[in-house]
Design an enzyme around this catalytic site. Sequence first.
Site, mmCIF file in Angstrom:
data_model
loop_
_atom_site.group_PDB
_atom_site.id
_atom_site.type_symbol
_atom_site.label_atom_id
_atom_site.label_comp_id
_atom_site.label_asym_id
_atom_site.label_seq_id
_atom_site.Cartn_x
_atom_site.Cartn_y
_atom_site.Cartn_z
ATOM 1 N N CYS A 170 0.972 -1.418 -0.117
ATOM 2 C CA CYS A 170 -0.048 -0.136 -0.104
ATOM 3 C C CYS A 170 1.019 1.191 0.064
ATOM 4 O O CYS A 170 0.126 2.397 -0.007
ATOM 5 C CB CYS A 170 -1.112 -0.053 1.102
ATOM 6 N N HIS A 310 -2.374 8.322 6.300
ATOM 7 C CA HIS A 310 -2.427 7.076 5.551
ATOM 8 C C HIS A 310 -4.264 6.655 6.064
ATOM 9 O O HIS A 310 -4.902 6.614 5.071
ATOM 10 C CB HIS A 310 -1.966 6.031 6.157
ATOM 11 N N GLU A 321 -0.140 5.749 13.233
ATOM 12 C CA GLU A 321 0.448 6.987 12.677
ATOM 13 C C GLU A 321 -0.081 8.277 13.497
ATOM 14 O O GLU A 321 0.822 9.145 13.358
ATOM 15 C CB GLU A 321 -0.022 7.130 11.121
ATOM 16 N N LYS A 342 -9.290 8.820 2.580
ATOM 17 C CA LYS A 342 -9.693 7.365 2.171
ATOM 18 C C LYS A 342 -11.287 7.560 2.884
ATOM 19 O O LYS A 342 -11.934 6.428 2.472
ATOM 20 C CB LYS A 342 -8.905 6.372 3.076
ATOM 21 N N HIS A 347 -9.695 2.594 0.061
ATOM 22 C CA HIS A 347 -8.476 2.272 0.003
ATOM 23 C C HIS A 347 -8.236 1.471 -0.951
ATOM 24 O O HIS A 347 -8.321 0.401 -1.100
ATOM 25 C CB HIS A 347 -8.035 1.520 1.314
ATOM 26 N N PHE A 406 1.334 -3.441 3.978
ATOM 27 C CA PHE A 406 1.602 -4.650 4.612
ATOM 28 C C PHE A 406 2.805 -5.234 4.405
ATOM 29 O O PHE A 406 3.354 -4.737 3.209
ATOM 30 C CB PHE A 406 0.473 -5.710 3.755
#
Length: 423
Positions: A170, A310, A321, A342, A347, A406
């Site tokens: 991602c 993110h 985060e 998002k 996403h 990931f």
Amino acid sequence: MTEGRVAITGIGVTAPGAVGTKNFWSLLSDGRTATRRISFFDPSDFRSQCAAEVDFDPEQAGLTPQETRRMDRAAQFAVVTAREAAADSGLPFSDVDPYRIGVTIGSAVGATTGLDWEYRTVSDGGRLKLVDHEYAVPHLYNYFVPSSFTAEVAGALGAQGPSTVVSTGCTSGLDAVGHATELIREGSADVMIAGATDAPISPITVACFDAIKATTPRNQDPEHASRPFDGTRSGFVLGEGAAVFVLEDLESARSRGAHVYAEIAGYASRCNAYHMTGLRSDGREMAEAIRVAIDEARMAPERIDYVNAHGSGTKQNDRHETAAFKRSLGEHAYRVPVSSIKSMVGHSLGAIGSIEVAASALAIEHDVVPPTANLHTSDPECDLDYVPLAAREHPTDAVLSVGSGFGGFQSAMVLTSPERSGA
């Protein structure tokens, strides 16, 4: 490596609810959401049944029947979006040495949609163990190799310079743009077509995220299902799309009178070497990527005017985060606006980093911070200024955009306004 400065002079976006850069910015600045119940297939058997889908017609987007037949959906996104970016840049590509024009495209899951469809076709819906390849699309090989995305974009624009695919989960979209920036700085290319694409909304992808309970089960209200930083969040909403940029040396862009959206002033990536899907609670690795990106931009953390987070909408990520921002920005973390787009466009895995770079550049262009839609309930562990519900007019000369993927990938990029930074 040279000290060259790299500018974004062209932007193309294909996003849920908004095909085209102008429509994309309108959606973000209005705070509209593009999440809905999955329509590409019957999702009734899945835990999570909502997604952010792109209303995309290849013919209306300018693709020929042969191009549509040859390319997977993600490749179609990439080509159409790259053509928009090229046109937006105003760069006369025919006047540039094609060996000095490169392409870098990011993707997390490649031609997932095409491969899923072709397997169903050759196996007669999964009933045949011994499949018949003659029923497959003639260009099936292109679906197996994500490098075909880069090849298609290069062919569409006549780019014969360095061409690569970046696949870091991602963070692919951020890393692809970061890699392209470095190629210009080191003198390997004069112009880079850079961005990312993914079209993962397929049964196999939905099933995979169902298995680890990463996506939201808020199926009764898909329009408001993506809730980054909200105390009632329950997972992310899968999306799709692409964003592609024309990158040039800043001085060269200025000399030809190009419109410069932003300068890519700093970039860094780190890996937590910890867990495929897990994140350390202290946010140390993301904080390190942020620190290095800001240092490369040669600015103090206090100069960051907006953080494009993110913000996936999972409790683990949002808290991770938030901790990273506090660790890297200090007290300024409590003053700077932070938001997650998002909440509106979902996403899109490898593509989202580039889509967020587009949002960051446009925030600089318009002095407007996009909102975090659907943020109604505070989480005590997420106690920063997340710009809830509505966009905010705000002087925006420097934006920090971050990504988490990931495998433990953590990336950060700093974009600035060269005209207003005094540089």
